[in-house]
Design a protein around this motif. Structure first.
Motif, PDB file in Angstrom:
ATOM      1  N   PHE A  27      19.164 -17.949 -10.757  1.00  0.00           N
ATOM      2  CA  PHE A  27      19.977 -18.931 -11.461  1.00  0.00           C
ATOM      3  C   PHE A  27      21.083 -18.253 -12.268  1.00  0.00           C
ATOM      4  CE2 PHE A  27      15.920 -21.702 -11.683  1.00  0.00           C
ATOM      5  CZ  PHE A  27      16.140 -22.148 -10.386  1.00  0.00           C
ATOM      6  N   THR A  28      20.749 -17.116 -12.871  1.00  0.00           N
ATOM      7  CA  THR A  28      21.746 -16.377 -13.652  1.00  0.00           C
ATOM      8  C   THR A  28      22.870 -15.858 -12.757  1.00  0.00           C
ATOM      9  OG1 THR A  28      20.022 -15.668 -15.209  1.00  0.00           O
ATOM     10  CG2 THR A  28      22.095 -14.441 -15.241  1.00  0.00           C
ATOM     11  N   PRO A 175      17.038 -27.690 -19.035  1.00  0.00           N
ATOM     12  CA  PRO A 175      16.274 -26.514 -19.467  1.00  0.00           C
ATOM     13  C   PRO A 175      16.767 -25.233 -18.820  1.00  0.00           C
ATOM     14  CG  PRO A 175      14.985 -27.858 -17.940  1.00  0.00           C
ATOM     15  CD  PRO A 175      16.209 -28.655 -18.287  1.00  0.00           C
ATOM     16  N   ILE A 176      17.345 -25.342 -17.622  1.00  0.00           N
ATOM     17  CA  ILE A 176      17.879 -24.158 -16.954  1.00  0.00           C
ATOM     18  C   ILE A 176      19.041 -23.578 -17.752  1.00  0.00           C
ATOM     19  CG2 ILE A 176      18.972 -23.289 -14.860  1.00  0.00           C
ATOM     20  CD1 ILE A 176      16.083 -23.971 -14.430  1.00  0.00           C
ATOM     21  N   ASP A 177      19.955 -24.449 -18.166  1.00  0.00           N
ATOM     22  CA  ASP A 177      21.139 -23.988 -18.893  1.00  0.00           C
ATOM     23  C   ASP A 177      20.784 -23.335 -20.221  1.00  0.00           C
ATOM     24  OD1 ASP A 177      22.746 -24.874 -16.888  1.00  0.00           O
ATOM     25  OD2 ASP A 177      23.339 -26.739 -17.857  1.00  0.00           O
ATOM     26  N   VAL A 178      19.730 -23.832 -20.883  1.00  0.00           N
ATOM     27  CA  VAL A 178      19.346 -23.290 -22.187  1.00  0.00           C
ATOM     28  C   VAL A 178      19.027 -21.805 -22.082  1.00  0.00           C
ATOM     29  CG1 VAL A 178      17.575 -23.360 -23.983  1.00  0.00           C
ATOM     30  CG2 VAL A 178      18.546 -25.480 -23.120  1.00  0.00           C
ATOM     31  N   VAL A 179      18.424 -21.386 -20.986  1.00  0.00           N
ATOM     32  CA  VAL A 179      18.047 -19.984 -20.799  1.00  0.00           C
ATOM     33  C   VAL A 179      19.145 -19.209 -20.086  1.00  0.00           C
ATOM     34  CG1 VAL A 179      16.358 -18.432 -19.769  1.00  0.00           C
ATOM     35  CG2 VAL A 179      15.614 -20.627 -20.700  1.00  0.00           C
ATOM     36  N   VAL A 180      19.709 -19.817 -19.041  1.00  0.00           N
ATOM     37  CA  VAL A 180      20.625 -19.095 -18.159  1.00  0.00           C
ATOM     38  C   VAL A 180      21.991 -18.860 -18.801  1.00  0.00           C
ATOM     39  CG1 VAL A 180      21.923 -19.253 -16.000  1.00  0.00           C
ATOM     40  CG2 VAL A 180      19.484 -19.793 -16.038  1.00  0.00           C
ATOM     41  N   LEU A 206      22.227 -11.582  -7.219  1.00  0.00           N
ATOM     42  CA  LEU A 206      21.885 -12.581  -6.207  1.00  0.00           C
ATOM     43  C   LEU A 206      21.096 -11.932  -5.069  1.00  0.00           C
ATOM     44  CD1 LEU A 206      22.147 -15.462  -5.088  1.00  0.00           C
ATOM     45  CD2 LEU A 206      24.325 -14.793  -4.074  1.00  0.00           C
ATOM     46  N   TYR A 207      21.562 -10.778  -4.606  1.00  0.00           N
ATOM     47  CA  TYR A 207      20.871 -10.075  -3.520  1.00  0.00           C
ATOM     48  C   TYR A 207      19.466  -9.659  -3.958  1.00  0.00           C
ATOM     49  CZ  TYR A 207      19.858  -6.567   0.037  1.00  0.00           C
ATOM     50  OH  TYR A 207      19.264  -5.851   1.042  1.00  0.00           O
ATOM     51  N   PHE A 208      19.360  -9.085  -5.152  1.00  0.00           N
ATOM     52  CA  PHE A 208      18.062  -8.653  -5.661  1.00  0.00           C
ATOM     53  C   PHE A 208      17.110  -9.837  -5.818  1.00  0.00           C
ATOM     54  CE2 PHE A 208      15.267  -8.021  -9.355  1.00  0.00           C
ATOM     55  CZ  PHE A 208      14.527  -6.923  -8.913  1.00  0.00           C
ATOM     56  N   ALA A 209      17.633 -10.938  -6.377  1.00  0.00           N
ATOM     57  CA  ALA A 209      16.800 -12.118  -6.611  1.00  0.00           C
ATOM     58  C   ALA A 209      16.287 -12.705  -5.302  1.00  0.00           C
ATOM     59  CB  ALA A 209      17.589 -13.175  -7.388  1.00  0.00           C
ATOM     60  N   SER A 255      23.821 -27.063  -6.311  1.00  0.00           N
ATOM     61  CA  SER A 255      23.840 -25.708  -5.745  1.00  0.00           C
ATOM     62  C   SER A 255      22.486 -25.027  -5.943  1.00  0.00           C
ATOM     63  CB  SER A 255      24.939 -24.871  -6.402  1.00  0.00           C
ATOM     64  OG  SER A 255      26.209 -25.417  -6.137  1.00  0.00           O
ATOM     65  N   ILE A 256      21.924 -25.175  -7.144  1.00  0.00           N
ATOM     66  CA  ILE A 256      20.605 -24.609  -7.426  1.00  0.00           C
ATOM     67  C   ILE A 256      19.539 -25.324  -6.612  1.00  0.00           C
ATOM     68  CG2 ILE A 256      18.820 -24.398  -9.204  1.00  0.00           C
ATOM     69  CD1 ILE A 256      21.011 -23.861 -11.227  1.00  0.00           C
TER      70      ILE A 256
END
Length: 418
Positions: A27-28, A175-180, A206-209, A255-256
């Motif tokens: 997500f990040t 909740p995603i935005d709060v962390v990301v 992105l590749y690692f994730a 997108s997510i």
């Protein structure tokens, strides 16, 4: 923890934590992609959205603007804001909203590249991504002419607008935005807001994730868990569609929502046809972001605010009508899947071909087409149906929109029209 232990294979709690960390990095990376293009492009997206001269160019601008910011929620909300400021007319905004639906599938197509190390997974992942590509392209090809000639989107949107004018804003907590967002902001700050460096970090993460996500999913999935996913999330078309809708509303990003399902398609947990209603639910869900923004802008009842609400509703009406027309008949809904299966062999022949497909469809083609067609005298007759409150008050025809002064886009000191 006991409930999680009952669902997951025994002794797999740490792998579940690893899954959450992989998703966080994923997500990040998506957030950083959007940040990178914004830093590199300055006000490119805003300028593109405000300089459409005809509906055909508008569609391509919508595709390009969405791929630049990696989010249809962002591009459609920006479009709504430009309409509310009086910079962009309703007739110019509606094709952009349709193009955004095509552009939003770029992320899950990029995600499919993460499976290149395994030929079979690569084909399955790209097939799943292509299904959404083809569905959205077919939907726009059908509904753009119908709107231009018969106002099949703007008329029902106008009726709904008339019903809800005066409703104030509501906001969804993500909740995603709060962390990301803070994490992405920290990384951007460490790079001193250097766009190309943020882009490199984004693709690396992105590749690692994706590699981590696939490995953890393979370790976690057994027949029991796969059965639960198929039964409770993809057991029927309405379950999958509702799941896609609710998740997208919660995270405010199709997108997510669509990207996280690509690894499951690659691992053959979910078939491409099963994923289609999930993707379509996400299409409807992503239109809520622009609608929420428009409800806020329309709260004071001025003409531009009401126009922005109309444009946001057109996007939602389009997604709903596309599903109503193309999904119920089995032969019709299988067309995007058939096209994806026929195309995937040559697209996935090697990594270069796959990258070339993404670059051509989502970047080179829309940029070239928007540039070439912007001066064409195509469908400039188009005048959408609009509520009585805004007739004669805002720019609604394309010829007037071309004459609009764009200094409020290029001049940061300018202020929106009242």
């Amino acid at each position: 923890m006991k409930r999680i232990s009952q669902v997951l294979p025994q002794g797999q709690i740490w792998k579940f934590i690893g899954l959450l960390l992989a998703l966080l990095i994923f997500f990040t990376s998506l957030e950083l992609l959007g940040d990178a293009f914004e830093l590199m492009g300055e006000n490119a997206a805003e300028f593109l959205l405000a300089t459409t001269a005809n509906p055909i160019a508008g569609v391509f601008v919508g595709i390009l603007a969405t791929t630049l910011v990696q989010s249809s929620s962002t591009s459609t909300s920006l479009t709504v804001a430009l309409v509310a400021s009086g910079t962009l007319g309703v007739a110019g905004a509606i094709p952009i909203m349709l193009g955004a639906n095509i552009g939003t599938s770029v992320t899950n197509t990029i995600v499919a590249l993460g499976h290149f190390h395994n030929r079979d997974e690569f084909r399955k992942a790209f097939t799943g991504a292509l299904v959404l590509d083809f569905f959205n392209i077919i939907a726009v090809a059908i509904f753009l002419p119908l709107e231009l000639f018969f106002n099949v989107l703007s008329w029902p949107a106008t009726q709904v607008t008339n019903l809800i004018v005066g409703i104030g804003a509501i906001e969804l907590f993500s909740p995603i935005d709060v962390v990301v967002e803070p994490l992405a902001g920290l990384i951007v700050g460490l790079t001193q807001e250097t766009g190309w460096l943020v882009l490199i970090i984004a693709f690396a993460l992105l590749y690692f994730a994706l590699r981590s996500l696939v490995k953890v999913l393979k370790a976690l999935l057994n027949e029991d868990l796969e059965g639960k996913i198929k039964k409770y999330l993809f057991g029927s078309w309405w379950q999958a569609m509702l799941f896609g809708l609710l998740i997208t509303i919660a995270v405010q990003s199709s997108s997510i929502t669509t990207s996280v399902i690509i690894p499951l398609i690659a691992l053959a947990v979910v078939a491409a046809l099963q994923a289609l209603p999930y993707f379509l639910g996400a299409n409807i869900g992503t239109s809520t972001t622009a609608l929420i923004a428009a409800l806020s802008l329309a709260g004071n009842g001025d003409a531009e605010g009401i126009a922005s609400l109309l444009v946001a509703l057109v996007h939602m009406v389009f997604d709903i009508l596309a599903i109503a027309l193309l999904f119920p008949l089995k032969k019709v809904r299988e067309i995007p899947v058939w096209l994806a299966q026929k195309s995937v062999s040559w697209i996935t022949a090697n990594r270069i071909t796959a990258i070339a497909y993404i670059a051509a469809l989502f970047y080179l083609l829309p940029f070239g087409a928007a540039w070439l067609t912007n001066d064409w005298d195509i469908a400039t007759f188009y005048e959408p149906t609009v509520p009585e409150q805004i007739q004669g008050e805002v720019v609604t025809d394309l010829e007037d929109a071309q004459d609009r002064d764009l200094t409020d886009i290029t001049d940061p000191d300018s202020t929106p029209q009242e």
